[in-house]
Structure formats: structure tokens, C-alpha cells
Design a protein around this motif. Structure first.
Motif, PDB file in Angstrom:
ATOM      1  N   LYS A 120       0.709  -1.162  -0.065  1.00 48.43           N
ATOM      2  CA  LYS A 120       0.114   0.043   0.041  1.00 48.43           C
ATOM      3  C   LYS A 120       0.819   1.100  -0.032  1.00 48.43           C
ATOM      4  O   LYS A 120       0.389   2.163  -0.227  1.00 48.43           O
ATOM      5  CB  LYS A 120      -0.831   0.076   1.098  1.00 48.43           C
ATOM      6  N   VAL A 246      -6.236 -10.616  -4.268  1.00 53.37           N
ATOM      7  CA  VAL A 246      -7.262  -9.586  -4.728  1.00 53.37           C
ATOM      8  C   VAL A 246      -8.540  -9.453  -3.706  1.00 53.37           C
ATOM      9  O   VAL A 246      -9.121 -10.645  -3.270  1.00 53.37           O
ATOM     10  CB  VAL A 246      -8.024  -9.795  -6.121  1.00 53.37           C
ATOM     11  N   VAL A 250      -8.080  -3.238  -6.677  1.00 55.93           N
ATOM     12  CA  VAL A 250      -6.881  -2.074  -6.994  1.00 55.93           C
ATOM     13  C   VAL A 250      -5.847  -2.318  -7.320  1.00 55.93           C
ATOM     14  O   VAL A 250      -5.135  -2.060  -8.305  1.00 55.93           O
ATOM     15  CB  VAL A 250      -7.018  -0.893  -6.014  1.00 55.93           C
ATOM     16  N   ILE A 251      -4.941  -3.417  -6.401  1.00 59.48           N
ATOM     17  CA  ILE A 251      -3.665  -3.853  -6.846  1.00 59.48           C
ATOM     18  C   ILE A 251      -3.681  -4.594  -8.073  1.00 59.48           C
ATOM     19  O   ILE A 251      -2.759  -4.092  -8.834  1.00 59.48           O
ATOM     20  CB  ILE A 251      -3.195  -4.707  -5.726  1.00 59.48           C
ATOM     21  N   SER A 305      -7.165  -8.586   4.851  1.00 59.35           N
ATOM     22  CA  SER A 305      -6.836  -7.506   3.903  1.00 59.35           C
ATOM     23  C   SER A 305      -7.647  -7.718   2.696  1.00 59.35           C
ATOM     24  O   SER A 305      -7.766  -6.927   1.780  1.00 59.35           O
ATOM     25  CB  SER A 305      -5.440  -7.476   3.572  1.00 59.35           C
ATOM     26  N   GLU A 352       1.717 -11.921   5.483  1.00 59.84           N
ATOM     27  CA  GLU A 352       0.461 -11.855   5.864  1.00 59.84           C
ATOM     28  C   GLU A 352      -0.539 -12.798   5.002  1.00 59.84           C
ATOM     29  O   GLU A 352      -0.178 -12.926   3.917  1.00 59.84           O
ATOM     30  CB  GLU A 352      -0.146 -10.507   6.201  1.00 59.84           C
ATOM     31  N   ALA A 354      -3.269 -12.341   3.487  1.00 59.54           N
ATOM     32  CA  ALA A 354      -3.768 -11.824   2.330  1.00 59.54           C
ATOM     33  C   ALA A 354      -2.583 -12.035   1.155  1.00 59.54           C
ATOM     34  O   ALA A 354      -2.873 -12.152   0.046  1.00 59.54           O
ATOM     35  CB  ALA A 354      -3.989 -10.404   2.175  1.00 59.54           C
ATOM     36  N   GLY A 383       2.174  -7.878   1.739  1.00 55.14           N
ATOM     37  CA  GLY A 383       2.418  -7.373   3.210  1.00 55.14           C
ATOM     38  C   GLY A 383       3.180  -8.590   4.059  1.00 55.14           C
ATOM     39  O   GLY A 383       3.134  -9.498   3.846  1.00 55.14           O
TER      40      GLY A 383
HETATM   41  C1  LIG Z   1      -1.593  -7.012   2.125  1.00 52.26           C
HETATM   42  C2  LIG Z   1      -2.784  -6.930   0.959  1.00 52.26           C
HETATM   43  N1  LIG Z   1      -2.961  -7.959  -0.004  1.00 52.26           N
HETATM   44  C3  LIG Z   1      -3.789  -7.666  -1.006  1.00 52.26           C
HETATM   45  C4  LIG Z   1      -4.552  -6.662  -0.897  1.00 52.26           C
HETATM   46  C5  LIG Z   1      -5.598  -6.548  -2.147  1.00 52.26           C
HETATM   47  O1  LIG Z   1      -5.616  -5.546  -2.669  1.00 52.26           O
HETATM   48  P1  LIG Z   1      -6.966  -5.090  -3.507  1.00 52.26           P
HETATM   49  O2  LIG Z   1      -8.063  -4.737  -2.365  1.00 52.26           O
HETATM   50  O3  LIG Z   1      -6.669  -3.554  -4.010  1.00 52.26           O
HETATM   51  O4  LIG Z   1      -7.447  -5.897  -4.201  1.00 52.26           O
HETATM   52  C6  LIG Z   1      -4.602  -5.767   0.074  1.00 52.26           C
HETATM   53  C7  LIG Z   1      -5.349  -4.846   0.305  1.00 52.26           C
HETATM   54  O5  LIG Z   1      -6.053  -4.359   1.300  1.00 52.26           O
HETATM   55  C8  LIG Z   1      -3.787  -5.963   1.131  1.00 52.26           C
HETATM   56  O6  LIG Z   1      -3.510  -5.061   2.093  1.00 52.26           O
END
Ligand SMILES: Cc1ncc(COP(=O)(O)O)c(C=O)c1O
Ligand SMILES: [Zn+2]
Length: 417
Positions: A120, A246, A250-251, A305, A352, A354, A383
Motif C-alpha cells: 500500500k 485480490v 485495485v492492486i 486485507s 500476511e 492476504a 504485506g
Molecule cells: C496485504 C494486502 N494484499 C492484498 C490486498 C488486495 O488489494 P486490493 O484490495 O486492491 O485488491 C490488500 C488490500 O488491502 C492488502 O493489504
């Protein structure tokens, strides 16, 4: 180097209308009029540069890179960015997993190495720099944790005021970061969506700059820098596949946008296959890919996340995936946990949940598809695992303490075997 006028315009991804880049904008005024609760927002704006002019000015990718990609950013000077080192994170290649030789090239892009330990920071850095150039002193964001802790950290580095609205359930490490960085934290009764809506109201009422993911088009611009770096780190080769975790989408849109900018500039001639990985318990983009009308399902996953009911960048992510034949896959919480462990013990990178989701996606993909020999596969690690220790509690089996003598130690190892 300083750019003198705005070098970009905004284009609405839904109606195609274009808007002058000298204005600070969020959503397309026309399309966003129709936005309703429980639906992803329409009217997301894409930032479009004058590609033909850039092409004339540069000799190739190396020229872009030597100027830290300023030509492809919505800011006038690099000095506006925080002094902290954002991006330029390592791309590690591993040849083996669990002592088995891989037939393809496996890379991990380790974005836990950013100043606040998540991907982020790429978005926060660009948003913060833009706010600085435009004279906004306060930036607000709604966040489940990482975007908030990132904005808080980078604003601390920039002498800006950050206001972070979080749902009551955000993990403690991320809340701790926000507070330690000196931001104002506003816990909001309800969900992430409630925090999001409140931050929009505050933006209108108090004139703060808003960093909400996708709502602020420059979050995508910051995130796209990862693709420019991957291209550079692969010696100016396009990877074959990029696995992206995802939630809001956005990523993944940023990953696409980075490669799309390179396509526009004629630097590359093909888009990699981007593989969207979602958690089974939070699969609102995957599930709605072929639906005419978006239907939200309440999300529940250990990967906090990416636990998202209404993906804020649903339409752009879907558009990119459809246009460029992206692929998608879901993984269970158990697969995420196991992938997290496999990743840590094979690589020394603790991600993490996510982030481990992207790796779980690669493992699931491998079991269903033959990945071509020698193909280049990148897993985006977004992350640090230290941000969410509670989620991996299940895997922890801390042994009983031993007496401090050699015999006890021997017994300890005998038992282990
Ligand atoms: C560690 C991590 N991975 C992946 C994502 C996913 O990104 P997005 O919400 O843009 O799809 C986030 C978003 O909060 C994140 O913090
Ligand atoms: Zn529009």
C-alpha cells in the motif's frame, strides 16, 4: 526534473468521457450519479498520459527508469515523494520448493519490504506527493488496516496530517502502527463500507484530500509501479504470469495499468497473464465475473486485507481481466494458511495471509495446470506476516520448556524425532 503542466488526463472507464488533469478529481461526475449502496461504484477514472509525447522524448525504458518513472506519474517532481524508500522491492528467484526442483522460474516480489511493510505504500507515496503539490494538508482514508497504516506512516514522513477511519475489527498491529505514526484514528461502528462512506462525507465537508482505494485514481498509479519494476528486474522481459491477491481489485488493476502504460509506449508488445487470486470466503470479484448484475456475498476469511463485500474497483478489474484474458482462481482459508507456512519455510519470507493467498493461488494453479517449463511466474507478496499474527495462531505449536542441561536437550530432540 520538474514537469510544468499537468501531463495527464482522466478517462472514465464506463462512459469514456475525458477530464482535464489540472483538476483534482475522484469519480466521473456523470457515472457516479447512478451509484447505489451494495453495488461497486461506477465512474472510476483511469489516468491517461500523453504517450506519443513521452515516446518522442525518451529513447527507451532505461530513460523512463533513470527518472524514477516521473513521466508516468501524476506529480510534477520527485522531490514531492516521501524520503522513505518506497518500492524498488526485491524480486527473489527460487529454484526449489520443499526440496523439489521447479521446472519453471518462480519469483517472489517482496513488497513487505516497504516502509510500513505493505504494498500500500506505493499508493500512499504518490497520493501524499500529489497532496503536497496541490497544498492539501490533511489526507483521509478508510481502511481495513494496511492502507491506513501506510498513509499514516508516509504522512508522518511528509509532515502531513492523516485521518484514518477503520472498521472496529481491524487487526491490532495495523491499528498500533496508525497510532504510533501519530495519525488520528477514527474507529467507525460497522464495516469497512461504513468507514468508507463516512470518509467520503468528511472529504466533502472538511475539504480533506481522500486516499480511498480506487476512489482516488492515483492509488492505481502508485500501485502500477510494481509492474515497471518487475519488467526492469527481469532484464526488460515481460513475465509470463503474475499471481495477485485480490480484495477490492485495485492492486490487480495497478499491475495491469503498469504493463498497459508500457504497451502504450511500445516498450512491450504483450500483456502477461495476470492471475487473480481470491479467498473462497471473499470471492466477490471472481463470482461476479460473468454476471450482468453484481451480487454481494458477505465475506469471511482469515485473510483480513482481502475480505471485501463490495469491491471498490470491481468494474476496472473486470474490464482488464476480460480485455487481456486474465485468469482467476479461489483458495480456501486452509490453503492460505498452509501456503503461508510453505512460503516461510522455503524462502524465509513471512507474509500476511492476504499475501500468502497469491502463493496459495500459484500452488493451486500448479496442481490444476501444467506451468510451461522455463516460463517466468511472479508471485506478489503484498504485506508482512508480522501485521497479523493472530491468523497463524492455529499453526503454532510451541514446545514445553526444557531444563537447561544437555540431557534434557537430548530428550527434547529424541521426542521430536
Ligand atoms: C496485504 C494486502 N494484499 C492484498 C490486498 C488486495 O488489494 P486490493 O484490495 O486492491 O485488491 C490488500 C488490500 O488491502 C492488502 O493489504
Ligand atoms: Zn463516466
Amino acid at each position: 526534473m520538474t514537469k510544468h503542466s499537468s501531463n495527464f488526463k482522466y478517462r472514465c472507464i464506463d462512459c469514456g468521457r475525458e477530464y482535464d488533469g489540472s483538476e483534482t478529481m475522484y469519480l466521473c461526475p456523470d457515472c457516479s450519479k447512478l451509484n447505489t449502496d451494495n453495488q461497486p461504484p461506477k465512474g472510476i477514472l483511469k489516468t491517461i498520459y500523453n504517450y506519443s509525447e513521452i515516446k518522442n522524448q525518451i529513447k527507451g525504458f532505461t530513460d523512463l527508469e533513470s527518472n524514477c518513472f516521473l513521466d508516468l506519474l501524476p506529480i510534477k517532481k520527485l522531490d514531492s515523494l516521501p524520503v522513505l524508500k518506497v518500492g524498488n522491492t526485491p524480486l527473489y528467484k527460487f529454484d526449489e520448493l520443499d526440496s523439489k526442483q521447479l521446472s519453471f522460474d518462480l519469483y517472489f516480489k517482496d513488497d513487505s519490504q516497504n516502509p510500513t511493510y505493505s504494498f500500500k505504500d506505493r499508493a500512499s507515496a504518490v497520493v501524499s506527493a500529489y497532496a503536497k503539490e496541490k497544498g492539501f494538508e490533511t489526507i483521509v482514508a478508510a481502511s481495513t488496516g494496511n492502507a491506513g497504516s501506510s498513509l499514516a506512516g508516509l504522512c508522518a514522513a511528509q509532515g502531513q496530517k492523516a485521518i484514518i477511519m477503520v472498521p472496529e475489527t481491524a487487526p491490532i498491529a495495523k491499528l498500533t502502527q496508525i497510532i504510533m505514526y501519530g495519525a488520528t484514528i477514527v474507529p467507525v461502528k460497522g464495516t469497512y463500507d461504513d468507514a468508507f462512506d463516512l470518509s467520503l462525507k468528511a472529504t466533502k465537508e472538511f475539504g480533506w484530500y481522500n486516499r480511498n482505494t480506487a476512489y482516488n485514481p492515483f492509488t492505481i498509479e502508485g500501485k502500477k509501479t510494481v509492474s515497471l519494476e518487475i519488467f526492469s528486474q527481469l532484464n526488460q522481459q515481460v513475465p509470463d504470469r503474475v499471481f495477485v491477491p485480490v480484495g477490492d481489485g485495485v492492486i490487480i488493476s495497478g499491475v495491469y495499468k503498469g504493463f498497459e502504460d508500457l504497451l502504450e509506449l511500445g516498450i512491450i508488445d504483450k500483456m502477461p497473464t495476470i492471475v487473480m487470486v481470491q479467498s473462497e470466503g471473499s470471492d466477490n470479484i471472481v463470482r461476479n465475473m460473468d454476471h450482468d448484475k453484481f451480487e454481494a456475498k458477505a465475506s469471511s476469511t482469515i485473510a483480513d486485507s482481502i475480505s471485501v463485500d463490495i469491491p471498490r474497483n470491481f468494474y476496472m478489474a473486470k474490464q482488464y481481466i476480460k480485455t487481456f484474458n486474465g485468469e482467476y482462481i479461489t483458495v480456501s482459508d486452509n490453503e492460505i494458511l498452509q501456503a503461508s507456512k510453505t512460503l516461510s519455510k522455503n524462502t524465509g519470507i513471512f507474509a500476511e495471509p492476504a499475501a500468502a493467498t497469491a502463493f496459495a493461488g500459484l500452488l493451486a494453479y500448479m496442481s490444476k495446470n501444467k506451468i510451461d517449463d522455463k516460463s517466468r511466474n511472479v508471485v506478489l507478496l503484498t504485506g508482512s506476516g508480522l501485521k497479523d499474527l493472530k491468523s497463524v495462531n492455529k499453526l503454532l505449536d510451541i514446545p514445553k520448556s526444557v531444563n537447561p542441561d544437555s540431557d534434557s536437550l537430548k530428550k527434547f530432540f529424541e521426542k521430536k524425532e
